[in-house]
Design a protein around this motif. Structure first.
Motif, PDB file in Angstrom:
ATOM      1  N   ARG A 190       0.813  -1.215   0.000  1.00 10.15           N
ATOM      2  CA  ARG A 190       0.000   0.000   0.000  1.00 10.15           C
ATOM      3  C   ARG A 190       0.849   1.269   0.000  1.00 10.15           C
ATOM      4  O   ARG A 190       0.353   2.350  -0.325  1.00 10.15           O
ATOM      5  CB  ARG A 190      -0.967  -0.022   1.188  1.00 10.15           C
ATOM      6  N   GLN A 193       1.112   1.935  -3.563  1.00  7.56           N
ATOM      7  CA  GLN A 193      -0.191   2.384  -4.046  1.00  7.56           C
ATOM      8  C   GLN A 193      -0.386   3.874  -3.765  1.00  7.56           C
ATOM      9  O   GLN A 193      -0.907   4.610  -4.604  1.00  7.56           O
ATOM     10  CB  GLN A 193      -1.319   1.596  -3.387  1.00  7.56           C
ATOM     11  N   ARG A 250      -2.989   3.828   5.994  1.00  6.76           N
ATOM     12  CA  ARG A 250      -2.988   2.847   4.908  1.00  6.76           C
ATOM     13  C   ARG A 250      -4.158   1.875   4.980  1.00  6.76           C
ATOM     14  O   ARG A 250      -4.534   1.277   3.966  1.00  6.76           O
ATOM     15  CB  ARG A 250      -1.672   2.080   4.876  1.00  6.76           C
ATOM     16  N   ARG A 253      -6.810   2.795   2.527  1.00  8.55           N
ATOM     17  CA  ARG A 253      -6.525   2.796   1.088  1.00  8.55           C
ATOM     18  C   ARG A 253      -7.113   1.556   0.413  1.00  8.55           C
ATOM     19  O   ARG A 253      -7.662   0.667   1.065  1.00  8.55           O
ATOM     20  CB  ARG A 253      -4.997   2.843   0.851  1.00  8.55           C
TER      21      ARG A 253
END
Length: 485
Positions: A190, A193, A250, A253
């Motif tokens: 992540r 990401q 995170r 997300r």
């Protein structure tokens, strides 16, 4: 010290770029008849065991991944001085950072780049590898079957996920790094990401989500400004997808990069895998890395491939320009009347060098100097040409630059694509003792190399590539030096 003509079996053509830890060269694989990029560890880091391991780790990590959207490592080796090098995919269309200096992307193009970069990151994550430094400069473009493809590059900060879960070095680019990475916490996919979402924000909105200057600022980002602007409005669904990708926590997300890209495409009402029309066009001047080099290795002292003059605003690529040189007397035997085009005067920023060129050549101009290979300071230089890659393709242009040297070289840069050169001519010019080599049968015209001893410890290097000898003569006659007499 001269730059090697070869790295192992790879014939060096020119320098593509340089960073804090390595220099990347365009080279030619003579066994497979193909251009490659060779990344060489910087000399000042050769004795640092940690940096050396990190450099080699990049090659090992990339070898684990097979994806059209991740740069491939083909080979590795070691120079005579012990520095390692990696042989990698040659990205003939530069970086995303280069593209963005010219113009922004359309929404469809932005989605397509995000999709391809996401595919590369997903391939890394599926092999338990984190990139940790996703940013425009680390997205490369390569021509494949006439189309431009985006690839993820530079895993200098990459780590295996199991290692990242135990020990994480605080590093990354502040405006793109995830908050937990900036804080030095353990990482998972992540983090990449988040960086991809920051990249998507930039491509869609035309401005960065954050402009952090330090990792400290990135560790606790403030409120995210709306993606939409009056000039580029987006529906709330798109805002929500990007905002979720940039969530500070995170856990908030998207679970994977692939899910983020799929959600973004759905919100935009598009197919992430579809190629927009028009897509990023391949620049034909940039797809020509040069003809196959001679199989005969150069003997004796030779001038190394040059670095690119620095540009305040790159036209498309910050790739290296070549060097060309002319002598008026050496060309006089086959010169015709110069064409009746408008001519323009160009002077470098230091006021040390000047040249007169056909006005159409001024499409790509750099006047703020260059750093010759194996030197630690900048010297006056200028480059003027029909394209930023005029010396590597069939364009026309002139390079004029100063570099250190107490003697004329025994050999000037070679141009195997031009066939056999005329015999070198050594004579005196208005600037000093000079050696000139003319290549009369080059693609698109002629090329001439010239080196002049302007002081006891300084050389003037000139390169001209033109359609005809008459133009080349006039350009050479227009080269001026100031303050040397």
């Amino acid at each position: 010290m001269s730059i090697p003509v070869y790295f192992g079996r790879y014939a060096v053509r020119r320098r593509i770029g340089a960073g804090a830890f390595a220099t990347v060269w365009l080279a030619f694989d003579e066994h497979l008849d193909s251009p490659v990029a060779v990344k060489v560890l910087a000399e000042n880091w050769s004795e640092d065991g940690h940096v050396r391991r990190r450099f080699l780790d990049e090659g090992r990590l990339l070898r684990k991944v097979e994806s059209p959207h991740v740069v491939t490592v083909y080979d590795a080796g070691e120079l005579d001085d012990g520095r390692p090098y990696l042989v990698m995919t040659y990205a003939d269309q530069g970086t995303l950072a280069d593209r963005l200096e010219v113009a922004g992307l359309t929404t469809d193009q932005a989605l397509h780049v995000t999709d391809q970069v996401g595919a590369g990151l997903q391939a890394l994550h599926e092999r338990a590898i984190l990139h940790r430094d996703v940013k425009p400069a680390n997205v490369l473009f390569r021509t494949v079957d006439g189309r431009v493809r985006a690839m993820v590059a530079d895993l200098g900060l990459g780590k295996a996920l199991d290692v990242s879960s135990r020990l994480t070095m605080i590093a990354g680019t502040p405006s793109y790094v995830a908050p937990e990475q900036a804080r030095g916490e353990s990482l998972d996919a992540r983090a990449d990401q988040y960086s991809l979402a920051a990249l998507a924000y930039l491509l869609l909105g035309g401005r960065p989500a954050y402009e952090h200057t330090t990792l400290g600022a990135a560790s606790a980002p403030g409120p995210l400004a709306p993606l939409s602007t009056p000039d580029r409005p987006f529906p709330p669904e798109v805002e929500a997808v990007v905002a979720r990708g940039l969530a500070v926590d995170r856990e908030d997300r998207w679970p994977t990069v692939a899910e983020f890209v799929e959600a973004l495409a759905h919100a935009l009402g598009a197919d992430a895998g579809a190629v927009p029309d028009p897509w990023l066009p391949a620049d034909p001047e940039l797809t020509q890395p040069g003809a196959r080099p001679s199989l005969l290795r150069a003997e004796g002292t030779s001038l190394p491939p040059p670095a690119a003059p620095r540009r305040r605003r790159r036209v498309l690529l910050g790739a290296a320009v070549g060097l060309v040189a002319l002598a008026g007397g050496a060309l006089a035997g086959y010169a015709a009347s110069p064409s009746s085009v408008e001519w323009a005067e160009v002077t470098d920023d230091s006021g040390s060098l000047g040249v007169s060129v056909p006005a159409p050549w001024r499409r790509a101009t750099a006047t703020d100097g260059w750093r010759p290979p194996e030197t630690d300071r900048d010297f006056p230089a200028l480059s003027v040409g029909t394209t930023a890659q005029w010396a590597a393709a069939d364009g026309h242009g002139v390079f004029v630059g100063l570099l250190p040297g107490s003697d004329l070289p025994e050999q000037v840069p070679q141009h195997p694509e031009c066939g056999d050169p005329r015999e070198p001519v050594t004579n005196s010019s208005a600037h000093g003792e000079a050696v000139t080599v003319v290549y009369p049968d080059c693609p698109g015209g002629i090329t001439v190399e010239r080196v002049v001893q302007v002081t006891d410890h300084q050389l003037l290097w000139v390169q001209v590539r033109s359609a005809d000898a008459a133009t080349a003569n006039r350009v050479l006659d227009g080269v001026q030096t100031y303050g040397f007499r």
